[in-house]
Write an enzyme that holds these catalytic residues in place. Structure first.
Site, mmCIF file in Angstrom:
data_model
loop_
_atom_site.group_PDB
_atom_site.id
_atom_site.type_symbol
_atom_site.label_atom_id
_atom_site.label_comp_id
_atom_site.label_asym_id
_atom_site.label_seq_id
_atom_site.Cartn_x
_atom_site.Cartn_y
_atom_site.Cartn_z
ATOM 1 N N PRO A 199 0.844 -1.196 0.000
ATOM 2 C CA PRO A 199 0.000 0.000 0.000
ATOM 3 C C PRO A 199 0.880 1.248 0.000
ATOM 4 C CG PRO A 199 -0.035 -1.059 2.163
ATOM 5 C CD PRO A 199 0.727 -1.961 1.241
ATOM 6 N N HIS A 200 0.489 2.228 -0.805
ATOM 7 C CA HIS A 200 1.328 3.416 -0.934
ATOM 8 C C HIS A 200 0.476 4.618 -1.318
ATOM 9 C CE1 HIS A 200 1.094 1.451 -4.868
ATOM 10 N NE2 HIS A 200 1.156 2.665 -5.386
ATOM 11 N N GLY A 201 1.037 5.792 -1.059
ATOM 12 C CA GLY A 201 0.329 6.995 -1.431
ATOM 13 C C GLY A 201 1.183 8.242 -1.324
#
Length: 148
Positions: free
Chosen positions: A63-65
């Site tokens: 998960p990344h942002g």
């Protein structure tokens, strides 16, 4: 990017779904001083998951942002004994998360870090070490990977 420390790793993350795991990862990021707003970063992660699952395969999700609330690029790691459905590309449930956050202007950092991680995640031995290692082993593995 700063090196990971033991406070960036949770080998017994709680939760039975994406929301609860991502919420805890956002809390860890806030506790480590990487972000200014855990709710805003959580929304960034949830939006990314809604676009397409970050379940890479073999029980690992990334998960990344990018968000204005991120002060500096960071990586966190979490694991739990019971895998959960993450809608991964291979259909396998996920029990390891490598979470990445970068500032809004950090497109280049994000691409570089994800590329580095993806080149490692395809190797079974790397995944095995993530799934079985203790905090010190996972810390050394990720710091070595991210510094190469």
């Amino acid at each position: 990017m700063a090196a990971l420390t033991a406070s960036c790793i949770d080998l017994n993350i709680q939760g039975n779904g994406a929301y609860s795991v991502l919420k805890q990862l956002a809390t860890i990021a806030l506790q480590n001083g990487f972000i200014t707003d855990s709710h805003q970063f959580l929304q960034t992660l949830l939006l990314r998951e809604k676009m397409h699952s970050t379940g890479f395969g073999s029980g690992v999700a990334v998960p990344h942002g990018k968000s204005a609330c991120v002060k500096q690029p960071f990586v966190l790691f979490a694991r739990k004994a019971q895998a959960i459905d993450w809608k991964a590309s291979d259909g396998e449930d996920v029990n390891c998360w490598i979470c990445l956050g970068v500032p809004q202007s950090g497109e280049e950092d994000q691409v570089k870090i994800i590329g580095t991680l993806c080149r490692k995640i395809i190797h079974k031995e790397f995944i095995h070490q993530l799934q079985q290692g203790d905090t010190d082993q996972v810390l050394a593995l990720l710091n070595q990977t991210l510094s190469s």
